[in-house]
Design a protein around this motif. Structure first.
Motif, PDB file in Angstrom:
ATOM      1  N   ALA A  36      51.442  47.661  11.863  1.00 49.57           N
ATOM      2  CA  ALA A  36      52.322  48.777  11.509  1.00 49.57           C
ATOM      3  C   ALA A  36      52.114  49.230  10.067  1.00 49.57           C
ATOM      4  CB  ALA A  36      53.780  48.384  11.711  1.00 49.57           C
ATOM      5  N   SER A  37      52.214  50.529   9.879  1.00 50.97           N
ATOM      6  CA  SER A  37      52.273  51.100   8.536  1.00 50.97           C
ATOM      7  C   SER A  37      53.737  51.267   8.148  1.00 50.97           C
ATOM      8  CB  SER A  37      51.585  52.462   8.512  1.00 50.97           C
ATOM      9  OG  SER A  37      52.303  53.389   9.328  1.00 50.97           O
ATOM     10  N   LYS A  38      53.982  51.482   6.876  1.00 48.91           N
ATOM     11  CA  LYS A  38      55.343  51.725   6.413  1.00 48.91           C
ATOM     12  C   LYS A  38      55.930  52.968   7.079  1.00 48.91           C
ATOM     13  CE  LYS A  38      58.155  52.270   2.230  1.00 48.91           C
ATOM     14  NZ  LYS A  38      58.143  52.416   0.750  1.00 48.91           N
ATOM     15  N   GLU A  39      55.114  54.008   7.214  1.00 50.19           N
ATOM     16  CA  GLU A  39      55.584  55.254   7.836  1.00 50.19           C
ATOM     17  C   GLU A  39      55.969  55.026   9.294  1.00 50.19           C
ATOM     18  OE1 GLU A  39      53.503  55.943   4.229  1.00 50.19           O
ATOM     19  OE2 GLU A  39      52.771  54.918   6.039  1.00 50.19           O
ATOM     20  N   GLN A  40      55.228  54.180   9.982  1.00 47.57           N
ATOM     21  CA  GLN A  40      55.538  53.876  11.382  1.00 47.57           C
ATOM     22  C   GLN A  40      56.870  53.143  11.493  1.00 47.57           C
ATOM     23  OE1 GLN A  40      52.477  51.671  13.390  1.00 47.57           O
ATOM     24  NE2 GLN A  40      53.774  51.185  15.155  1.00 47.57           N
ATOM     25  N   ILE A  41      57.096  52.167  10.616  1.00 51.27           N
ATOM     26  CA  ILE A  41      58.350  51.417  10.647  1.00 51.27           C
ATOM     27  C   ILE A  41      59.524  52.317  10.270  1.00 51.27           C
ATOM     28  CG2 ILE A  41      59.626  49.522   9.560  1.00 51.27           C
ATOM     29  CD1 ILE A  41      56.980  47.971   9.456  1.00 51.27           C
ATOM     30  N   GLU A  42      59.290  53.263   9.351  1.00 49.62           N
ATOM     31  CA  GLU A  42      60.347  54.222   9.002  1.00 49.62           C
ATOM     32  C   GLU A  42      60.719  55.080  10.201  1.00 49.62           C
ATOM     33  OE1 GLU A  42      59.526  54.833   4.205  1.00 49.62           O
ATOM     34  OE2 GLU A  42      58.496  56.115   5.673  1.00 49.62           O
ATOM     35  N   LEU A  43      59.735  55.533  10.966  1.00 51.75           N
ATOM     36  CA  LEU A  43      60.025  56.327  12.159  1.00 51.75           C
ATOM     37  C   LEU A  43      60.690  55.479  13.231  1.00 51.75           C
ATOM     38  CD1 LEU A  43      59.872  58.929  13.781  1.00 51.75           C
ATOM     39  CD2 LEU A  43      57.507  58.323  14.415  1.00 51.75           C
ATOM     40  N   TRP A  44      60.228  54.253  13.409  1.00 50.48           N
ATOM     41  CA  TRP A  44      60.836  53.288  14.339  1.00 50.48           C
ATOM     42  C   TRP A  44      62.328  53.128  14.006  1.00 50.48           C
ATOM     43  CZ3 TRP A  44      58.616  47.596  14.590  1.00 50.48           C
ATOM     44  CH2 TRP A  44      59.252  46.888  15.609  1.00 50.48           C
ATOM     45  N   ALA A  45      62.618  52.942  12.730  1.00 51.84           N
ATOM     46  CA  ALA A  45      64.013  52.793  12.305  1.00 51.84           C
ATOM     47  C   ALA A  45      64.809  54.071  12.562  1.00 51.84           C
ATOM     48  CB  ALA A  45      64.075  52.422  10.824  1.00 51.84           C
ATOM     49  N   GLU A  46      64.200  55.220  12.298  1.00 53.59           N
ATOM     50  CA  GLU A  46      64.887  56.498  12.494  1.00 53.59           C
ATOM     51  C   GLU A  46      65.278  56.688  13.962  1.00 53.59           C
ATOM     52  OE1 GLU A  46      63.779  61.259  12.220  1.00 53.59           O
ATOM     53  OE2 GLU A  46      62.710  59.819  10.936  1.00 53.59           O
ATOM     54  N   LEU A  47      64.360  56.359  14.875  1.00 52.02           N
ATOM     55  CA  LEU A  47      64.619  56.524  16.301  1.00 52.02           C
ATOM     56  C   LEU A  47      65.698  55.550  16.783  1.00 52.02           C
ATOM     57  CD1 LEU A  47      60.932  56.910  17.535  1.00 52.02           C
ATOM     58  CD2 LEU A  47      62.640  58.725  17.311  1.00 52.02           C
ATOM     59  N   ASP A  48      65.588  54.284  16.369  1.00 46.29           N
ATOM     60  CA  ASP A  48      66.569  53.292  16.809  1.00 46.29           C
ATOM     61  C   ASP A  48      67.936  53.539  16.175  1.00 46.29           C
ATOM     62  OD1 ASP A  48      64.716  52.148  18.418  1.00 46.29           O
ATOM     63  OD2 ASP A  48      64.472  50.299  17.264  1.00 46.29           O
ATOM     64  N   LEU A  49      67.942  54.037  14.939  1.00 40.97           N
ATOM     65  CA  LEU A  49      69.210  54.357  14.285  1.00 40.97           C
ATOM     66  C   LEU A  49      69.926  55.488  15.022  1.00 40.97           C
ATOM     67  CD1 LEU A  49      71.251  54.041  11.985  1.00 40.97           C
ATOM     68  CD2 LEU A  49      69.813  55.571  10.607  1.00 40.97           C
ATOM     69  N   ALA A  50      69.180  56.495  15.431  1.00 37.58           N
ATOM     70  CA  ALA A  50      69.791  57.613  16.153  1.00 37.58           C
ATOM     71  C   ALA A  50      70.441  57.122  17.447  1.00 37.58           C
ATOM     72  CB  ALA A  50      68.737  58.679  16.458  1.00 37.58           C
ATOM     73  N   LYS A  51      69.789  56.172  18.116  1.00 40.86           N
ATOM     74  CA  LYS A  51      70.363  55.621  19.348  1.00 40.86           C
ATOM     75  C   LYS A  51      71.602  54.781  19.040  1.00 40.86           C
ATOM     76  CE  LYS A  51      67.782  52.589  21.372  1.00 40.86           C
ATOM     77  NZ  LYS A  51      66.676  52.053  22.202  1.00 40.86           N
ATOM     78  N   MET A  52      71.519  53.938  18.022  1.00 45.45           N
ATOM     79  CA  MET A  52      72.647  53.077  17.685  1.00 45.45           C
ATOM     80  C   MET A  52      73.862  53.903  17.277  1.00 45.45           C
ATOM     81  SD  MET A  52      73.308  49.799  17.738  1.00 45.45           S
ATOM     82  CE  MET A  52      71.804  48.860  17.426  1.00 45.45           C
ATOM     83  N   GLN A  53      73.629  55.040  16.636  1.00 48.63           N
ATOM     84  CA  GLN A  53      74.741  55.893  16.205  1.00 48.63           C
ATOM     85  C   GLN A  53      75.501  56.491  17.380  1.00 48.63           C
ATOM     86  OE1 GLN A  53      72.507  58.497  13.616  1.00 48.63           O
ATOM     87  NE2 GLN A  53      73.143  57.390  11.762  1.00 48.63           N
ATOM     88  N   LYS A  54      74.895  56.484  18.558  1.00 49.30           N
ATOM     89  CA  LYS A  54      75.555  56.995  19.757  1.00 49.30           C
ATOM     90  C   LYS A  54      76.344  55.907  20.502  1.00 49.30           C
ATOM     91  CE  LYS A  54      73.828  61.262  19.738  1.00 49.30           C
ATOM     92  NZ  LYS A  54      74.679  62.464  19.657  1.00 49.30           N
ATOM     93  N   MET A  55      76.237  54.658  20.031  1.00 43.27           N
ATOM     94  CA  MET A  55      76.834  53.537  20.744  1.00 43.27           C
ATOM     95  C   MET A  55      78.211  53.163  20.183  1.00 43.27           C
ATOM     96  SD  MET A  55      74.732  52.827  23.129  1.00 43.27           S
ATOM     97  CE  MET A  55      73.537  54.156  23.350  1.00 43.27           C
ATOM     98  N   HIS A  56      79.106  52.790  21.092  1.00 45.47           N
ATOM     99  CA  HIS A  56      80.409  52.252  20.701  1.00 45.47           C
ATOM    100  C   HIS A  56      80.374  50.724  20.643  1.00 45.47           C
ATOM    101  CE1 HIS A  56      81.288  56.185  22.652  1.00 45.47           C
ATOM    102  NE2 HIS A  56      82.097  56.316  21.618  1.00 45.47           N
ATOM    103  N   GLY A  57      79.466  50.126  21.404  1.00 46.12           N
ATOM    104  CA  GLY A  57      79.381  48.671  21.450  1.00 46.12           C
ATOM    105  C   GLY A  57      77.954  48.206  21.654  1.00 46.12           C
ATOM    106  N   TYR A  58      77.714  46.947  21.328  1.00 41.70           N
ATOM    107  CA  TYR A  58      76.354  46.375  21.384  1.00 41.70           C
ATOM    108  C   TYR A  58      76.464  44.918  21.806  1.00 41.70           C
ATOM    109  CZ  TYR A  58      71.947  44.413  19.516  1.00 41.70           C
ATOM    110  OH  TYR A  58      70.753  43.755  19.351  1.00 41.70           O
ATOM    111  N   ILE A  59      75.659  44.543  22.803  1.00 35.41           N
ATOM    112  CA  ILE A  59      75.528  43.144  23.214  1.00 35.41           C
ATOM    113  C   ILE A  59      74.062  42.778  23.058  1.00 35.41           C
ATOM    114  CG2 ILE A  59      75.797  41.460  25.065  1.00 35.41           C
ATOM    115  CD1 ILE A  59      77.938  43.322  26.280  1.00 35.41           C
ATOM    116  N   GLY A  60      73.763  41.867  22.135  1.00 36.11           N
ATOM    117  CA  GLY A  60      72.389  41.480  21.854  1.00 36.11           C
ATOM    118  C   GLY A  60      72.103  40.079  22.359  1.00 36.11           C
TER     119      GLY A  60
END
Length: 373
Positions: free
Chosen positions: A69-93
């Motif tokens: 991974a490049s830094k830019e790839q991890i930044e995009l990975w975080a951006e995509l997962d953050l957008a999904k997490m922001q739509k969640m009310h709860g999380y079971i990991g």
């Protein structure tokens, strides 16, 4: 036919731990290949009127991603997962990795990017602070091996621990919660350990199955610059795929000024140099799960060991905010039971626990024989 204990665990997670309500979006994340609990959780969330979403991943795949991974790839990975997490009310990991050391050979730079960009933004900042969440492991052969048990015996142990009556435990921990909320000076002793700090005004938090399964701790955090002395942890710990033994930290004015861990001392100091906050403490917690007695290189279990405490370099929780910010949050465990060398905890000069046993009348309900009764 599915094991009935899995269905009971799914009910506990959905109904008790995060109390799913109609219309809530719930992200179920499985790291590993065990899907029976995932299926049970999807059914249980749906039965409660929630909307389940599922993400499946594998540590070996994550390793391959990170190695290239490049830094830019991890930044995009975080951006995509953050957008999904922001739509969640709860999380079971759910974590069911078959090799705790899978990420050990990921290059240091990529691990730092992953921790400081992805994990920090998606989990430490968004998920922890803005969702109802619970984290747990799932029993498999790898975990059984770490625990030194057969797979069947470990499964029995696991379900005893994870399906404990956490509502009863929550009542029993009220007195410790009140003491930690009102305490100022804390002193900790053990072989190789003489440590003091203040928790005045930081507050405390009860952990009784709403955030971690298994559970069984009350936590606070030291005033950031108040920590003085040395702590010698006697529990192995895995971080970033590397196992550390006999970690010893020395503090001056809150900062870790000396750190050693045998042949992993250099690696230890690299982690503690991740950022400015990683050499300061973000959490102090006392563990008391009556069924967890010995370390198994899995922090969700080890930090709840009866008669233990953990003292955590890195990020604090907003519920007990001492102002420390970091990309890491590393729970390091000291067991103070007599069979591990003993030790004492004092609040404002009063002995509250000796050799892993609470000694004041108001706290004795947290001793193993009471919690199991």
């Amino acid at each position: 036919m599915r094991d009935s204990r899995i269905d009971q665990l799914a009910r506990n997670l959905v109904q008790y731990s995060i109390d799913v309500q109609p219309g809530e979006n719930i992200l179920i994340e499985m790291i590993g290949e065990e899907i029976e609990l995932v299926k049970a959780l999807v059914e249980e969330v749906s039965n409660r009127g929630g909307r389940p979403f599922v993400e499946l991943s594998h540590r070996a795949v994550t390793r391959s991603l990170l190695k290239h991974a490049s830094k830019e790839q991890i930044e995009l990975w975080a951006e995509l997962d953050l957008a999904k997490m922001q739509k969640m009310h709860g999380y079971i990991g759910i974590r069911a990795s078959d090799n705790v050391n899978e990420l050990k050979d990921v290059p240091e730079q990529q691990m730092k990017w992953y921790e400081s960009i992805h994990l920090k933004k998606v989990h430490m900042e968004q998920r922890v602070n803005h969702t109802k969440w619970v984290i747990l492991r799932y029993p498999n052969a790898s975990m059984a091996q770490l625990a030194g048990m057969s797979t069947e015996a470990f499964e029995d142990f696991y379900f005893n621990v994870c399906n404990l009556d956490y509502a009863k435990m929550e009542v029993a921990m009220e007195a410790l919660y009140q003491r930690m909320s009102n305490a100022d000076q804390v002193r900790i002793t053990a072989p190789g350990t003489e440590l003091s700090f203040s928790i005045k005004g930081i507050g405390a938090k009860k952990c009784s199955g709403h955030r971690n399964i298994p559970d069984g701790e009350v936590y606070s955090a030291p005033i950031r610059d108040s920590v003085e002395g040395t702590i010698h942890y006697n529990t192995p710990t895995v971080y970033g795929g590397t196992t550390f033994q006999n970690v010893k930290l020395t503090f001056e004015k809150g900062k870790i000024v000396h750190a050693e861990a045998g042949d992993q001392t250099e690696k230890l100091n690299q982690i503690l140099d991740t950022d400015e906050g990683s050499r300061y403490i973000g959490e102090f917690a006392i563990g008391f799960n009556p069924y967890i007695l010995h370390p198994m290189n899995d922090i969700l279990f080890d930090e709840k060991i009866a008669g233990s405490l953990h003292f955590t370099p890195g990020q604090c929780y907003k519920t007990c905010d001492n102002g420390n910010n970091s990309a890491i949050h590393w729970d390091l465990v000291l067991i103070q039971r007599a069979d591990y060398g003993g030790g004492e905890i004092y609040f404002d000069g009063e002995l509250i626990r000796k050799d892993g046993q609470f000694v004041t009348p108001d706290l004795q309900a947290l001793n193993p024989e009471q919690l199991k009764a």
